[in-house]
Design a protein around this motif. Structure first.
Motif, short mmCIF file in Angstrom:
data_model
loop_
_atom_site.label_atom_id
_atom_site.label_comp_id
_atom_site.label_asym_id
_atom_site.label_seq_id
_atom_site.Cartn_x
_atom_site.Cartn_y
_atom_site.Cartn_z
N THR A 48 -12.14 38.78 -16.52
CA THR A 48 -11.86 39.71 -15.44
C THR A 48 -10.39 40.11 -15.47
OG1 THR A 48 -13.57 38.76 -14.01
CG2 THR A 48 -11.84 40.03 -12.93
N LYS A 49 -10.14 41.41 -15.36
CA LYS A 49 -8.77 41.90 -15.24
C LYS A 49 -8.80 43.16 -14.38
CE LYS A 49 -4.63 43.38 -17.79
NZ LYS A 49 -3.74 42.31 -17.30
N THR A 50 -7.98 43.16 -13.33
CA THR A 50 -7.92 44.29 -12.42
C THR A 50 -6.53 44.90 -12.44
OG1 THR A 50 -9.55 43.21 -10.99
CG2 THR A 50 -8.35 45.07 -10.06
N PHE A 51 -6.48 46.22 -12.60
CA PHE A 51 -5.21 46.93 -12.59
C PHE A 51 -4.88 47.42 -11.18
CE2 PHE A 51 -6.99 47.36 -16.88
CZ PHE A 51 -5.92 46.90 -17.63
N ARG A 52 -3.68 47.98 -11.02
CA ARG A 52 -3.24 48.42 -9.70
C ARG A 52 -4.15 49.48 -9.10
NH1 ARG A 52 3.40 48.90 -10.34
NH2 ARG A 52 3.78 46.66 -10.69
N ASN A 53 -4.76 50.30 -9.96
CA ASN A 53 -5.66 51.35 -9.46
C ASN A 53 -7.06 50.81 -9.18
OD1 ASN A 53 -6.69 50.96 -12.02
ND2 ASN A 53 -6.22 53.01 -12.76
N GLN A 54 -7.20 49.46 -9.25
CA GLN A 54 -8.45 48.76 -8.99
C GLN A 54 -9.48 48.89 -10.12
OE1 GLN A 54 -8.54 46.57 -6.39
NE2 GLN A 54 -6.43 47.27 -6.29
N ARG A 55 -9.14 49.65 -11.15
CA ARG A 55 -10.02 49.69 -12.31
C ARG A 55 -9.76 48.47 -13.17
NH1 ARG A 55 -9.48 55.51 -15.03
NH2 ARG A 55 -11.06 54.58 -16.40
N GLY A 56 -10.70 48.19 -14.07
CA GLY A 56 -10.51 47.05 -14.95
C GLY A 56 -11.85 46.56 -15.46
N ILE A 57 -11.92 45.29 -15.77
CA ILE A 57 -13.16 44.68 -16.25
C ILE A 57 -13.54 43.54 -15.32
CG2 ILE A 57 -12.86 45.33 -18.67
CD1 ILE A 57 -11.77 42.47 -19.14
N LYS A 104 -3.25 39.79 -20.89
CA LYS A 104 -3.76 38.59 -20.24
C LYS A 104 -4.78 38.95 -19.17
CE LYS A 104 0.15 35.47 -21.01
NZ LYS A 104 1.13 34.56 -20.36
N ALA A 105 -5.81 38.15 -19.08
CA ALA A 105 -6.84 38.34 -18.06
C ALA A 105 -6.40 37.69 -16.76
CB ALA A 105 -8.16 37.74 -18.53
N ASN A 106 -6.96 38.17 -15.66
CA ASN A 106 -6.75 37.50 -14.37
C ASN A 106 -7.59 36.23 -14.29
OD1 ASN A 106 -6.86 40.79 -13.12
ND2 ASN A 106 -5.00 39.57 -13.22
N LYS A 107 -8.79 36.32 -14.87
CA LYS A 107 -9.70 35.17 -14.89
C LYS A 107 -10.49 35.20 -16.19
CE LYS A 107 -12.14 35.90 -11.22
NZ LYS A 107 -13.17 35.68 -10.15
N GLY A 108 -11.04 34.05 -16.55
CA GLY A 108 -11.92 33.99 -17.71
C GLY A 108 -11.24 33.45 -18.95
N LYS A 109 -12.06 33.24 -19.99
CA LYS A 109 -11.56 32.65 -21.23
C LYS A 109 -12.12 33.40 -22.44
CE LYS A 109 -11.21 27.95 -19.36
NZ LYS A 109 -11.66 26.53 -19.50
N VAL A 110 -11.32 33.41 -23.50
CA VAL A 110 -11.76 33.92 -24.80
C VAL A 110 -11.50 32.84 -25.84
CG1 VAL A 110 -11.43 35.64 -26.61
CG2 VAL A 110 -11.24 36.32 -24.21
#
Length: 246
Positions: free
Chosen positions: A11-20, A55-61
């Motif tokens: 999970t990754k969220t940008f300032r515009n609230q878009r992301g994964i 870098k992701a906000n959450k999660g692992k690779v």
């Protein structure tokens, strides 16, 4: 079968609230995994996190069992990457760029530069300065650099970007050849449905930052959805319907 890529809850969220949002998937040895979706769906974001460029906000690779954020060198030791625009020194020739990159791999035979130039169709242009290359030629050079070290995993973001029809066919053939003869594993992104359908044995459909469908191509494309385009249209309609009723 050996697991090459493990992505858990990314999970990754940008300032515009878009992301994964909560992306999870697995890629096994020898797979050509097609990460498919429209522009802006989040494909490049996932691939940058996989390659340690974001870098992701959450999660692992995990690549080859090693987590990218904590064991970067081990995770990336057998990985080749081409994300977004291929980077090269424009004042140098294509060949000189590859020879410079080859210095990072002292175990490579001297013939390897010639091999990859031939594979990507740049042998006839190897002495020209990269600054004179077209977008498609730069993309070919980027692919040549990515496969130079004979990586076991290739992460390729839009590998046929900027190529004409002949170039697209040639790059597809290179990918299929490496998968077949060297058991190279591929994680590819594209918004070109035809490319994905011709190359990949596994498909992940990304839409609005979410993985809305994933699996073996032979299982996803059946009597109900004989083409990837039809499957994609159906899945997007279902996703929109679910969002509207949420």
């Amino acid at each position: 079968m050996e697991t090459i890529v493990e992505i858990e809850g990314l999970t990754k969220t940008f300032r515009n609230q878009r992301g994964i949002h909560d992306i999870s998937l697995t890629v096994r040895k020898g797979d050509i995994y097609g990460f498919f979706g429209p522009n802006g769906a989040g494909k490049t974001t996932v691939m940058k996190i996989m390659a340690g460029l974001s870098k992701a906000n959450k999660g692992k690779v995990r690549l080859f069992g090693h987590e990218v954020t904590t064991h970067y060198e081990q995770a990336m030791a057998k990985v080749g990457v081409l994300i977004e625009t291929a980077e090269a020194y424009e004042y140098m020739s294509g060949r000189k760029n590859l020879e410079l990159a080859a210095r990072l791999y002292p175990e490579l035979p001297g013939s390897r530069v010639d091999e990859v130039l031939e594979l990507v169709g740049l042998s006839g242009y190897q002495r020209e300065k990269v600054g004179h290359y077209s977008l498609g030629m730069k993309q070919r050079l980027g692919l040549a650099a990515a496969i130079l070290s004979r990586p076991e995993l290739l992460i390729l973001d839009e590998p046929t970007n900027g190529l004409d029809i002949e170039g697209m066919v040639q790059i597809r053939e290179v990918i299929l050849l490496l998968a077949r003869e060297e058991r190279t594993t591929f994680f590819l992104s594209s918004h070109l449905i035809h490319d994905m359908e011709l190359m990949c044995n596994r498909i992940g459909i990304l839409y609005g930052g979410k993985l809305i469908r994933e699996g073996l191509k032979t299982e996803l494309l059946d009597g109900r959805f004989p083409t990837l385009e039809e499957l994609f249209i159906h899945e997007v309609k279902e996703e929109r319907r679910a969002v509207n009723h949420a």
